[in-house]
Design a protein around this motif. Structure first.
Motif, PDB file in Angstrom:
ATOM      1  N   ALA A   1       0.932  -1.261   0.356  1.00 56.11           N
ATOM      2  CA  ALA A   1      -0.247  -1.039  -0.500  1.00 56.11           C
ATOM      3  C   ALA A   1      -0.479   0.446  -0.739  1.00 56.11           C
ATOM      4  O   ALA A   1      -0.816   0.863  -1.856  1.00 56.11           O
ATOM      5  CB  ALA A   1      -1.474  -1.684   0.136  1.00 56.11           C
ATOM      6  N   SER A   2      -0.309   1.245   0.306  1.00 52.46           N
ATOM      7  CA  SER A   2      -0.532   2.689   0.156  1.00 52.46           C
ATOM      8  C   SER A   2       0.503   3.328  -0.758  1.00 52.46           C
ATOM      9  O   SER A   2       0.201   4.258  -1.504  1.00 52.46           O
ATOM     10  CB  SER A   2      -0.516   3.369   1.531  1.00 52.46           C
ATOM     11  OG  SER A   2       0.773   3.332   2.117  1.00 52.46           O
ATOM     12  N   MET A   3       1.736   2.823  -0.740  1.00 53.36           N
ATOM     13  CA  MET A   3       2.776   3.342  -1.611  1.00 53.36           C
ATOM     14  C   MET A   3       2.586   2.875  -3.056  1.00 53.36           C
ATOM     15  O   MET A   3       2.958   3.572  -4.001  1.00 53.36           O
ATOM     16  CB  MET A   3       4.153   2.912  -1.107  1.00 53.36           C
ATOM     17  CG  MET A   3       4.578   3.506   0.228  1.00 53.36           C
ATOM     18  SD  MET A   3       4.702   5.330   0.236  1.00 53.36           S
ATOM     19  CE  MET A   3       3.169   5.743   1.115  1.00 53.36           C
TER      20      MET A   3
ATOM     21  N   ARG B   1      11.198  -2.358  -3.499  1.00 54.42           N
ATOM     22  CA  ARG B   1      10.913  -2.641  -2.085  1.00 54.42           C
ATOM     23  C   ARG B   1       9.426  -2.867  -1.848  1.00 54.42           C
ATOM     24  O   ARG B   1       9.043  -3.835  -1.181  1.00 54.42           O
ATOM     25  CB  ARG B   1      11.412  -1.493  -1.198  1.00 54.42           C
ATOM     26  CG  ARG B   1      10.909  -1.604   0.243  1.00 54.42           C
ATOM     27  CD  ARG B   1      11.754  -0.855   1.231  1.00 54.42           C
ATOM     28  NE  ARG B   1      11.086  -0.747   2.520  1.00 54.42           N
ATOM     29  CZ  ARG B   1      10.963  -1.746   3.381  1.00 54.42           C
ATOM     30  NH1 ARG B   1      11.430  -2.940   3.085  1.00 54.42           N
ATOM     31  NH2 ARG B   1      10.345  -1.555   4.533  1.00 54.42           N
ATOM     32  N   ILE B   2       8.571  -2.012  -2.380  1.00 57.15           N
ATOM     33  CA  ILE B   2       7.146  -2.114  -2.046  1.00 57.15           C
ATOM     34  C   ILE B   2       6.444  -3.277  -2.749  1.00 57.15           C
ATOM     35  O   ILE B   2       5.343  -3.675  -2.338  1.00 57.15           O
ATOM     36  CB  ILE B   2       6.408  -0.794  -2.343  1.00 57.15           C
ATOM     37  CG1 ILE B   2       6.443  -0.454  -3.841  1.00 57.15           C
ATOM     38  CG2 ILE B   2       6.988   0.348  -1.503  1.00 57.15           C
ATOM     39  CD1 ILE B   2       5.610   0.776  -4.212  1.00 57.15           C
ATOM     40  N   TYR B   3       7.084  -3.833  -3.777  1.00 60.35           N
ATOM     41  CA  TYR B   3       6.473  -4.967  -4.468  1.00 60.35           C
ATOM     42  C   TYR B   3       7.152  -6.308  -4.171  1.00 60.35           C
ATOM     43  O   TYR B   3       6.505  -7.360  -4.270  1.00 60.35           O
ATOM     44  CB  TYR B   3       6.471  -4.727  -5.978  1.00 60.35           C
ATOM     45  CG  TYR B   3       5.413  -3.742  -6.431  1.00 60.35           C
ATOM     46  CD1 TYR B   3       4.071  -4.121  -6.528  1.00 60.35           C
ATOM     47  CD2 TYR B   3       5.754  -2.425  -6.730  1.00 60.35           C
ATOM     48  CE1 TYR B   3       3.097  -3.215  -6.919  1.00 60.35           C
ATOM     49  CE2 TYR B   3       4.788  -1.516  -7.136  1.00 60.35           C
ATOM     50  CZ  TYR B   3       3.459  -1.910  -7.225  1.00 60.35           C
ATOM     51  OH  TYR B   3       2.488  -1.006  -7.620  1.00 60.35           O
TER      52      TYR B   3
ATOM     53  N   SER C   1       7.002  10.016  -3.174  1.00 60.79           N
ATOM     54  CA  SER C   1       6.324   9.779  -1.904  1.00 60.79           C
ATOM     55  C   SER C   1       7.261  10.158  -0.766  1.00 60.79           C
ATOM     56  O   SER C   1       8.486  10.104  -0.925  1.00 60.79           O
ATOM     57  CB  SER C   1       5.932   8.304  -1.766  1.00 60.79           C
ATOM     58  OG  SER C   1       4.964   7.939  -2.719  1.00 60.79           O
ATOM     59  N   PRO C   2       6.713  10.527   0.392  1.00 63.18           N
ATOM     60  CA  PRO C   2       7.569  10.951   1.512  1.00 63.18           C
ATOM     61  C   PRO C   2       8.332   9.795   2.141  1.00 63.18           C
ATOM     62  O   PRO C   2       7.784   8.704   2.326  1.00 63.18           O
ATOM     63  CB  PRO C   2       6.572  11.562   2.499  1.00 63.18           C
ATOM     64  CG  PRO C   2       5.268  10.903   2.182  1.00 63.18           C
ATOM     65  CD  PRO C   2       5.277  10.680   0.696  1.00 63.18           C
ATOM     66  N   PHE C   3       9.605  10.032   2.459  1.00 68.90           N
ATOM     67  CA  PHE C   3      10.380   9.049   3.218  1.00 68.90           C
ATOM     68  C   PHE C   3       9.688   8.762   4.552  1.00 68.90           C
ATOM     69  O   PHE C   3       9.634   7.626   5.000  1.00 68.90           O
ATOM     70  CB  PHE C   3      11.784   9.585   3.498  1.00 68.90           C
ATOM     71  CG  PHE C   3      12.709   9.568   2.328  1.00 68.90           C
ATOM     72  CD1 PHE C   3      13.240   8.377   1.853  1.00 68.90           C
ATOM     73  CD2 PHE C   3      13.073  10.746   1.685  1.00 68.90           C
ATOM     74  CE1 PHE C   3      14.109   8.348   0.785  1.00 68.90           C
ATOM     75  CE2 PHE C   3      13.951  10.737   0.614  1.00 68.90           C
ATOM     76  CZ  PHE C   3      14.468   9.539   0.157  1.00 68.90           C
TER      77      PHE C   3
END
Length: 322
Positions: free
Chosen positions: A218-220, A205-207, A236-238
């Motif tokens: 970016a932070s994740m 998802r983040i990429y 990492s927190p939901f």
């Protein structure tokens, strides 16, 4: 038989069945047999959450992963043996489920107080409720009297638990198989207002997804590298806003395209999705979410409980009685 007589017969059968169910599970089930049981569980949960706030989410998740596989029967707590494969090493659970030691401690206290009385399944059910309350959520009344399974299902644990990569239709289907409608699915997904997810479950998802806030992605990515390696198990927190508070920030984050895993963001699709209005409503009304969540959790706690002479009361939550 006349239509009226048939209706009366069905009514009487329904009354009998309801009466039987209510006599098996009760909000006062331990009042006589172990009057300090609920207080003991609550104190243990409060201590564990005070020591490590993340534990509240872990205990809630234990209950969820138990009830969605074979019903609320504590099957998730069983360790593997030479002749038995449990659920702890399924794909959703391996290197992920936590809180077993807290349940062990509670069980040890209760066994010294009331030997063979309080089931592991009931401990999980009460601990989940008390964890939510300890982190700011709403309490709810529980029907107690469950018994513990003597079996577990690795296959069902791999197939029945909703996966973090599901689209909305897949989520609705997965919850529907357990008797929940789409509205209740969105409500129960709000459990992700607390807790963490491993990088392996949100990397794609983040990429690769576009419906995500760029700065959030970016932070994740700092904690979850593109090529995997040593970061697979980084968590990492939901809910990156208030990760240790049971509130409605999870839904507010979805409106801002800050859902951590794919399945969470599927609940809100820029105002055009079938569940978008509910997400928007919850984002504005924490009280409604907390009340709905409590009601949905009561329903979940009643998924196929073992009662009467079925199952057993395990002495040790990790193993079947010999």
């Amino acid at each position: 038989m006349s239509r009226g007589s048939l209706s009366c017969l069905i009514f009487l059968i329904t009354i009998c069945l309801v009466g039987k169910t209510s006599a098996v599970l009760s909000t006062i089930f331990y009042n006589e047999t172990c009057p300090k049981a609920l207080r003991t569980i609550r104190s243990a949960v409060e201590a564990a959450v005070s020591k490590e706030p993340r534990m509240g989410a872990s205990l809630l998740r234990l209950h969820f992963h138990d009830c969605f596989v074979q019903g609320c029967d504590a099957s998730v707590l069983l360790d593997d043996t030479d002749s038995f494969t449990g659920e702890k090493n399924s794909f959703p659970n391996a290197n992920s489920l936590r809180g077993f030691e807290v349940i062990d401690d509670i069980k040890k206290q209760l066994e010294s107080m009331c030997p063979g009385v309080v089931s592991c399944a009931d401990i999980l059910t009460v601990a989940a409720r008390d964890s939510v309350f300890a982190l700011g959520g709403q309490r709810w009344d529980l029907q107690l009297g469950r018994r513990d399974s003597t079996t577990a299902s690795l296959d069902a644990s791999n197939s029945d638990l909703p996966a973090p990569f599901l689209d909305l239709s897949g989520l609705i289907s997965a919850y529907g198989k357990k008797g929940f409608n789409a509205t209740e699915m969105v409500t129960l997904s709000g459990a992700h207002t607390i807790g963490l997810s491993r990088c392996i479950f949100y990397r794609d998802r983040i990429y690769n997804e576009t419906n995500i806030d760029p700065s959030f992605a970016a932070s994740m990515q700092v904690n979850c590298s593109f090529d995997g390696g040593d970061t697979d198990n980084n968590a990492s927190p939901f809910d990156s806003t208030t990760q240790f508070k049971f509130d409605n920030a999870f839904y507010q984050n979805l409106l801002n395209q800050k859902g951590l895993v794919h399945s969470d963001q599927q609940l809100y699709v820029n105002g055009s999705g079938t569940t978008d209005s509910q997400v928007t409503s919850y984002s504005k009304n924490a009280g409604r979410f907390l009340e709905d969540f409590a009601n949905a959790m009561v329903k979940m706690s009643l998924l196929s409980p073992l009662t009467g002479s079925d199952g057993q009361i395990r002495k040790n939550c990790r193993v079947v009685n010999s």
